[in-house]
Design a protein around this motif. Structure first.
Motif, short mmCIF file in Angstrom:
data_model
loop_
_atom_site.label_atom_id
_atom_site.label_comp_id
_atom_site.label_asym_id
_atom_site.label_seq_id
_atom_site.Cartn_x
_atom_site.Cartn_y
_atom_site.Cartn_z
N GLN A 10 0.83 -1.20 0.00
CA GLN A 10 0.00 0.00 0.00
C GLN A 10 0.87 1.25 0.00
O GLN A 10 1.95 1.29 0.61
N PHE A 11 0.38 2.26 -0.67
CA PHE A 11 1.07 3.54 -0.80
C PHE A 11 0.27 4.56 0.01
O PHE A 11 -0.78 5.03 -0.43
N PHE A 12 0.76 4.91 1.19
CA PHE A 12 -0.01 5.77 2.08
C PHE A 12 0.25 7.24 1.76
O PHE A 12 0.83 7.99 2.56
N LYS A 247 1.67 3.30 -12.23
CA LYS A 247 0.98 2.39 -11.34
C LYS A 247 1.93 1.92 -10.25
O LYS A 247 3.06 1.54 -10.53
N TYR A 248 1.45 2.00 -9.01
CA TYR A 248 2.20 1.49 -7.87
C TYR A 248 1.33 0.46 -7.18
O TYR A 248 0.32 0.81 -6.56
N GLU A 249 1.69 -0.84 -7.34
CA GLU A 249 0.89 -1.91 -6.78
C GLU A 249 -0.57 -1.80 -7.25
O GLU A 249 -0.84 -1.90 -8.42
N SER A 250 -1.51 -1.51 -6.36
CA SER A 250 -2.92 -1.51 -6.73
C SER A 250 -3.49 -0.13 -7.00
O SER A 250 -4.70 0.01 -7.21
N ILE A 251 -2.65 0.89 -7.00
CA ILE A 251 -3.17 2.25 -7.19
C ILE A 251 -2.47 2.94 -8.36
O ILE A 251 -1.40 2.53 -8.81
#
Length: 275
Positions: A10-12, A247-251
């Motif tokens: 996750q990218f917070f 795109k970074y993982e799911s976002i």
């Protein structure tokens, strides 16, 4: 409002995925601005212009360490090519592809502008390893806006480009205009994806906005689907111009130009698009 959390990292970037946070503080690093530009128009054909657009700079881990970073940028005479080992010191190779003022001593690779490029590691044909979209004019005085449209091109090395047959693959009738950025192959959708600027005359109200278009083969593109447009909360003169996406993982983090019409200033802001 609830949210869907996947098993990806996750990218917070904000508090969207956070319920509570104790004894923690989010710190955003401050970018450091160099004293001088890293790229300036100083080669034949460039004129005064050396301008990059979204998704025009790439890190290529497969290439030589002295050319790991690659850039395609706009000049007065077309799109030029540069390489760099660190993203700061750039070399403009004399590649002799295009003739300008009777000479090929330049680093120009494409006669159009706004070339956005992807390196397609899925592609089995070496001649199409690099794919790009650029904006060009057909020079037809009878055509509306001189027949402008989006052209597709393919290259084995990012330098020697071959136009796709049937160009422009997206003429004005497609509903989009300049300002495209190629995201590339999106495994989430199983298609090539580009973010386009639809004609303002197709928008209500008629303001610049951002659309999404997809293709199975990089030649035949579906109709643009508006993904972000200014609304009443943005004010009367606010418009959205270009939107490079990664795109970074799911976002999908993005940056886009927030243009205040009828004024001279524009600035970049960052938003987050979730799947």
């Amino acid at each position: 409002m609830g949210c869907y959390i996947t098993s990806d990292e996750q990218f917070f970037i904000d508090d969207h995925l956070i319920d509570t946070m104790t004894d923690l503080k989010r710190v955003v690093q401050t970018p450091e601005k160099l004293e001088r530009p890293v790229l300036q128009g100083d080669r034949p054909g460039e004129g005064w212009l050396a301008r990059i657009l979204g998704n025009s700079v790439h890190f290529d881990a497969e290439d030589d360490a002295h050319a790991r970073f690659k850039m395609w940028y706009d000049t007065e005479q077309g799109v030029a090519y540069a390489t760099s080992p660190d993203g700061i010191v750039w070399d403009k190779p004399n590649i002799r592809v295009m003739e300008v003022d009777g000479s090929t001593d330049n680093n120009l690779v494409c006669p159009g502008r706004n070339l956005t490029v992807m390196k397609d590691l899925r592609e089995q044909d070496p001649a199409k390893r690099y794919k790009g979209l650029y904006w060009h004019s057909l020079r037809d005085p009878e055509a509306r806006w001189m027949g402008k449209g989006h052209f597709a091109a393919f290259s084995p090395d990012g330098i020697h480009w071959q136009d796709a047959p049937g160009n422009p693959i997206m003429p004005l009738s497609h509903g989009t205009t300049d300002g495209q950025t190629v995201y590339g192959w999106d495994p989430s959708h199983g298609k090539y994806v580009a973010y386009m600027r639809p004609h303002v005359e197709n928008m209500d109200p008629p303001k610049r906005s951002v659309a999404w278009a997809t293709s199975d083969d990089f030649i035949h593109w579906g109709p643009p689907v508006v993904v972000m447009a200014p609304d009443d909360e943005d004010g009367r003169y606010e418009e959205f111009y270009r939107m490079p996406v990664v795109k970074y993982e799911s976002i999908y983090p993005v940056s886009y130009t927030h243009l205040r019409a009828h004024e001279t200033d524009s600035y970049l802001v960052c938003r987050l698009l979730l799947e």
